[in-house]
Motif scaffolding. Structure first.
Motif, short mmCIF file in Angstrom:
data_model
loop_
_atom_site.label_atom_id
_atom_site.label_comp_id
_atom_site.label_asym_id
_atom_site.label_seq_id
_atom_site.Cartn_x
_atom_site.Cartn_y
_atom_site.Cartn_z
N VAL A 113 -18.87 73.38 32.28
CA VAL A 113 -19.65 73.23 33.37
C VAL A 113 -19.11 71.78 34.44
CG1 VAL A 113 -21.88 72.33 33.96
CG2 VAL A 113 -21.90 73.43 31.98
N ALA A 114 -18.48 72.37 35.85
CA ALA A 114 -18.03 71.79 36.33
C ALA A 114 -19.41 70.79 37.41
CB ALA A 114 -17.33 72.26 37.34
N ARG A 115 -19.31 69.23 37.85
CA ARG A 115 -19.82 68.19 38.12
C ARG A 115 -19.49 68.29 39.59
NH1 ARG A 115 -23.95 69.07 35.23
NH2 ARG A 115 -23.85 68.52 32.83
N ALA A 116 -20.30 68.34 40.91
CA ALA A 116 -20.14 68.07 42.20
C ALA A 116 -19.07 66.74 42.36
CB ALA A 116 -20.86 68.58 42.89
N GLY A 117 -18.13 66.54 42.98
CA GLY A 117 -17.09 65.33 42.95
C GLY A 117 -16.27 64.67 41.55
N LYS A 118 -16.48 65.45 40.23
CA LYS A 118 -15.38 65.27 39.43
C LYS A 118 -14.73 66.15 39.77
CE LYS A 118 -19.59 62.99 37.36
NZ LYS A 118 -18.86 61.32 37.32
N THR A 119 -13.45 65.07 38.40
CA THR A 119 -12.23 65.66 38.58
C THR A 119 -12.06 65.61 37.14
OG1 THR A 119 -11.51 64.06 39.89
CG2 THR A 119 -9.76 65.28 38.26
N TYR A 120 -11.27 67.34 36.72
CA TYR A 120 -10.97 68.11 34.81
C TYR A 120 -9.38 67.94 34.92
CZ TYR A 120 -16.27 68.02 35.49
OH TYR A 120 -17.13 67.71 35.71
N VAL A 121 -9.34 68.33 32.99
CA VAL A 121 -8.06 67.96 33.38
C VAL A 121 -7.67 69.27 32.54
CG1 VAL A 121 -4.99 67.37 32.27
CG2 VAL A 121 -7.13 66.23 34.46
N ILE A 122 -7.04 70.54 32.97
CA ILE A 122 -6.43 71.09 31.71
C ILE A 122 -5.68 70.70 30.35
CG2 ILE A 122 -5.69 74.04 31.10
CD1 ILE A 122 -6.36 74.81 34.13
N GLN A 123 -6.07 70.14 29.80
CA GLN A 123 -4.69 69.74 28.48
C GLN A 123 -4.98 70.69 27.62
OE1 GLN A 123 -3.82 67.29 28.62
NE2 GLN A 123 -4.79 65.99 29.49
N TYR A 124 -3.19 70.63 26.83
CA TYR A 124 -2.98 71.84 25.71
C TYR A 124 -2.48 70.63 24.72
CZ TYR A 124 1.81 71.61 28.62
OH TYR A 124 2.58 70.55 28.78
N GLU A 125 -1.89 71.86 23.92
CA GLU A 125 -1.06 71.38 22.74
C GLU A 125 -0.53 72.57 21.61
OE1 GLU A 125 -2.35 68.87 18.55
OE2 GLU A 125 -2.70 70.52 18.35
N VAL A 126 0.83 72.34 21.68
CA VAL A 126 2.01 73.22 21.24
C VAL A 126 2.05 72.69 19.82
CG1 VAL A 126 4.11 74.17 21.79
CG2 VAL A 126 2.49 74.00 23.44
N LYS A 127 2.56 74.10 19.23
CA LYS A 127 2.79 73.92 17.62
C LYS A 127 3.71 75.21 17.54
CE LYS A 127 -0.86 71.82 15.51
NZ LYS A 127 -2.03 71.59 15.24
N THR A 128 5.34 74.53 17.27
CA THR A 128 6.07 75.53 16.73
C THR A 128 6.59 75.08 15.37
OG1 THR A 128 7.91 73.99 17.64
CG2 THR A 128 6.51 75.56 18.95
N SER A 129 6.91 76.44 15.07
CA SER A 129 7.69 76.28 13.51
C SER A 129 8.41 77.40 13.43
CB SER A 129 6.68 76.03 11.73
OG SER A 129 6.64 76.90 11.41
N TRP A 130 9.91 77.43 12.97
CA TRP A 130 10.81 78.36 12.75
C TRP A 130 10.92 79.52 13.77
CZ3 TRP A 130 14.09 77.20 8.77
CH2 TRP A 130 13.27 77.30 7.77
N GLY A 131 10.68 78.80 15.47
CA GLY A 131 11.24 79.50 16.41
C GLY A 131 9.80 80.13 17.29
N ARG A 132 8.81 80.18 16.48
CA ARG A 132 7.41 80.75 16.85
C ARG A 132 6.71 79.66 17.60
NH1 ARG A 132 7.65 85.54 16.31
NH2 ARG A 132 7.75 86.97 14.72
N GLY A 133 5.90 79.93 17.86
CA GLY A 133 4.35 79.19 18.48
C GLY A 133 3.67 79.51 19.07
N THR A 134 2.40 78.02 18.53
CA THR A 134 1.01 78.94 18.79
C THR A 134 0.35 78.14 20.00
OG1 THR A 134 0.39 77.20 16.57
CG2 THR A 134 0.84 79.21 17.15
N TRP A 135 -0.47 78.27 20.92
CA TRP A 135 -0.91 76.84 21.90
C TRP A 135 -2.55 76.70 21.77
CZ3 TRP A 135 -3.02 77.23 26.89
CH2 TRP A 135 -3.07 77.90 27.05
N ARG A 136 -2.72 75.65 21.97
CA ARG A 136 -4.11 75.44 21.73
C ARG A 136 -4.74 74.50 23.87
NH1 ARG A 136 -7.79 71.26 20.51
NH2 ARG A 136 -6.55 69.98 19.93
N GLY A 137 -5.28 75.14 24.12
CA GLY A 137 -5.69 74.90 25.34
C GLY A 137 -7.72 74.42 25.31
N TRP A 138 -7.79 73.22 26.09
CA TRP A 138 -9.10 72.67 26.71
C TRP A 138 -9.03 72.16 27.92
CZ3 TRP A 138 -5.62 70.77 23.10
CH2 TRP A 138 -5.48 68.99 23.66
N ILE A 139 -9.93 72.19 27.85
CA ILE A 139 -10.62 71.08 29.58
C ILE A 139 -11.48 69.71 29.54
CG2 ILE A 139 -11.50 71.11 31.66
CD1 ILE A 139 -11.39 74.45 31.90
N GLU A 140 -10.56 68.86 30.54
CA GLU A 140 -11.36 67.20 29.96
C GLU A 140 -11.82 67.21 31.74
OE1 GLU A 140 -8.31 64.69 28.09
OE2 GLU A 140 -7.95 65.61 26.18
#
Length: 157
Positions: A113-140
């Motif tokens: 839910v976006a509110r007028a005049g507010k600023t948000y950031v798309i954050q993420y986290e990457v996890k890698t293991s043995w050449g493979r990776g997963t990531w998750r994202g969220w908005i703050e």
């Protein structure tokens, strides 16, 4: 006389080298100044004042982005967009992660839910293991509070 000609020739080469260095520096500065595309305005908000909209920014190093907003694909032509301006209210978004060409990152559907005049950031986290990776994202929001939640409605993708 040959000595005078040699000095002139050396000066010309030196000046030519300086010119090349200056030209390369100027070209690099111009290219770096235009590394990102202008902010993306969601359809229907083109004439709205910025104060009446919400601003969403890409996360660290500009790696996260909106793939789509409310079912409309966000264009990513030549330059990456790293700022989006949307109307207030709830939005269904699909978030992506820019990666190296050899690695394919899937997109993540979510809502917020976006509110007028507010600023948000798309954050993420990457996890890698043995050449493979997963990531998750969220908005703050500006305080660092997570404001997004998973979107499980498959019909909007």
């Amino acid at each position: 006389m040959n000595l005078k000609h040699a000095v002139t020739q050396d000066s010309g080469i030196s000046m030519h080298g300086n010119f090349k260095a200056i030209a390369a520096f100027a070209l690099t500065a111009v290219m770096l100044a235009g590394c990102a595309a202008p902010p993306y305005r969601a359809p229907g908000t083109e004439t709205a004042p910025l104060s009446s909209l919400a601003v969403v920014k890409s996360g660290p190093r500009g790696a996260s982005y909106f793939h789509s907003i409310d079912g409309e694909r966000v264009p990513h032509v030549l330059l990456p967009v790293d700022r989006w301006e949307v109307a207030p209210g709830e939005h269904a978004v699909v978030v992506g992660l820019r990666t190296i060409p050899q690695m394919q990152a899937s997109t993540i559907p979510m809502r917020f839910v976006a509110r007028a005049g507010k600023t948000y950031v798309i954050q993420y986290e990457v996890k890698t293991s043995w050449g493979r990776g997963t990531w998750r994202g969220w908005i703050e929001d500006e305080s660092g509070t997570t404001v997004s939640f998973p979107d499980t409605d498959q019909s909007r993708r």
